[in-house]
Design a protein around this motif. Sequence first.
Motif, short mmCIF file in Angstrom:
data_model
loop_
_atom_site.label_atom_id
_atom_site.label_comp_id
_atom_site.label_asym_id
_atom_site.label_seq_id
_atom_site.Cartn_x
_atom_site.Cartn_y
_atom_site.Cartn_z
N SER A 142 15.55 -13.76 -12.55
CA SER A 142 16.66 -12.81 -12.38
C SER A 142 16.72 -11.80 -13.53
N ASP A 143 16.30 -12.21 -14.73
CA ASP A 143 16.36 -11.30 -15.89
C ASP A 143 15.21 -10.30 -15.90
N GLU A 144 14.16 -10.59 -15.18
CA GLU A 144 13.01 -9.70 -15.17
C GLU A 144 13.26 -8.51 -14.25
N PRO A 145 12.85 -7.34 -14.67
CA PRO A 145 13.05 -6.17 -13.81
C PRO A 145 12.23 -6.27 -12.53
N LYS A 146 12.83 -5.89 -11.43
CA LYS A 146 12.13 -5.96 -10.15
C LYS A 146 11.15 -4.80 -10.02
N ARG A 147 10.02 -5.09 -9.45
CA ARG A 147 9.02 -4.05 -9.26
C ARG A 147 9.44 -3.08 -8.15
N LYS A 148 9.22 -1.83 -8.43
CA LYS A 148 9.55 -0.81 -7.44
C LYS A 148 8.50 -0.81 -6.34
N LYS A 149 8.97 -0.79 -5.10
CA LYS A 149 8.06 -0.76 -3.97
C LYS A 149 7.44 0.64 -3.84
N LEU A 150 6.13 0.69 -3.72
CA LEU A 150 5.43 1.96 -3.63
C LEU A 150 5.30 2.39 -2.19
N SER A 151 5.33 3.71 -1.99
CA SER A 151 5.10 4.25 -0.65
C SER A 151 3.60 4.24 -0.35
N LYS A 152 3.24 4.53 0.89
CA LYS A 152 1.82 4.55 1.28
C LYS A 152 1.04 5.59 0.49
N ASP A 153 1.66 6.76 0.27
CA ASP A 153 0.97 7.82 -0.49
C ASP A 153 0.76 7.41 -1.93
N GLU A 154 1.77 6.73 -2.52
CA GLU A 154 1.64 6.28 -3.91
C GLU A 154 0.58 5.20 -4.04
N ILE A 155 0.48 4.32 -3.05
CA ILE A 155 -0.53 3.27 -3.05
C ILE A 155 -1.93 3.88 -2.99
N ARG A 156 -2.11 4.90 -2.13
CA ARG A 156 -3.40 5.59 -2.02
C ARG A 156 -3.78 6.24 -3.35
N GLU A 157 -2.79 6.86 -4.03
CA GLU A 157 -3.06 7.55 -5.29
C GLU A 157 -3.48 6.56 -6.37
N VAL A 158 -2.82 5.40 -6.42
CA VAL A 158 -3.17 4.36 -7.40
C VAL A 158 -4.58 3.84 -7.14
N ALA A 159 -4.88 3.62 -5.86
CA ALA A 159 -6.21 3.11 -5.49
C ALA A 159 -7.30 4.13 -5.84
N LYS A 160 -6.99 5.42 -5.66
CA LYS A 160 -7.95 6.48 -5.96
C LYS A 160 -8.26 6.51 -7.46
N LYS A 161 -7.22 6.39 -8.29
CA LYS A 161 -7.40 6.42 -9.74
C LYS A 161 -8.22 5.21 -10.21
N ARG A 162 -7.95 4.06 -9.61
CA ARG A 162 -8.71 2.85 -9.99
C ARG A 162 -10.18 3.00 -9.62
N TYR A 163 -10.43 3.59 -8.45
CA TYR A 163 -11.82 3.77 -8.02
C TYR A 163 -12.55 4.73 -8.94
N GLU A 164 -11.89 5.84 -9.30
CA GLU A 164 -12.52 6.83 -10.17
C GLU A 164 -12.81 6.25 -11.55
N SER A 165 -11.88 5.46 -12.08
CA SER A 165 -12.09 4.87 -13.41
C SER A 165 -13.20 3.82 -13.39
N SER A 166 -13.37 3.12 -12.26
CA SER A 166 -14.41 2.09 -12.18
C SER A 166 -15.80 2.69 -12.01
N THR A 167 -15.89 3.90 -11.44
CA THR A 167 -17.20 4.52 -11.22
C THR A 167 -17.66 5.37 -12.39
N GLN A 168 -16.77 5.66 -13.35
CA GLN A 168 -17.17 6.46 -14.51
C GLN A 168 -18.05 5.64 -15.43
N GLU A 169 -19.06 6.32 -16.01
CA GLU A 169 -19.98 5.64 -16.92
C GLU A 169 -19.28 5.34 -18.24
N LYS A 170 -19.37 4.11 -18.67
CA LYS A 170 -18.72 3.71 -19.90
C LYS A 170 -19.48 4.27 -21.10
#
Length: 245
Positions: A142-170
């Motif tokens: 109860s003391d922990e802040p509840k996570r905000k539910k993301l919309s479909k567009d926000e979920i796509r944007e997060v997934a896109k950023k994760r994909y781009e960061s994983s494909t970049q050469e370290k």
Amino acid sequence: MPAETIAIKPNNHRIYPCPDDKKTELLNKIIEENKNEDILIVCASNSQALKEELDNKEIPVIEDRELVKNKNLTCGFLISYDMPIKAIVYIARVSKATHKAVMLLDESEQKALHAIETLLGRAIKQETVEGFAYPQKESKDSDEPKRKKLSKDEIREVAKKRYESSTQEKPKFDKPKGDFTKDDEKENKWAKKKKAPNKFLGKDENGKAKFSGKSGERNHRYDGKPREKLTGKKISIQARKPKDT
């Protein structure tokens, strides 16, 4: 006792969830609201103690063993104060009612309700009376802040950023000395090492050539000069042809 012996309609059959410590208060409330009904209260045990807690002392209170023995007993409104020992006994209780029946049920008794509903062949409707509901359990999170539910567009944007960061050469970088891990040591152990040039060191007392590194030429006579490439003796094809006789 078969469930077909119950005469009341399913809509007149209720369960009131109520904590044990509030059951007597709710019982008196139900009696007051239905004072014109032919009421009978049934309990598993201690009927006399329960009767003393009623505001209306004229309401009959009996135990299950007395109810089962009296085959001709009927009432308009039957109130079950608690859960009987067996499911079949509850069917015997409700079969005595001609108009309606209710049961006061503590949260700890909810599990035993399944056997009654199975025997009855249907679920009994539960209705919470205001002020008599089960206490709400505090959530550990109860003391922990509840996570905000993301919309479909926000979920796509997060997934896109994760994909781009994983494909970049370290970026490659050199570790400072002393920061090598055990995995690095294992990798360096099997890495291909550069060979030092094999230098001619002269000849030993036996006249054999000596070299700085291991070589297949170590045991051959060699004076340090580059070896000449050995070639086979050239034979003329014409010379190999048989002469005509």
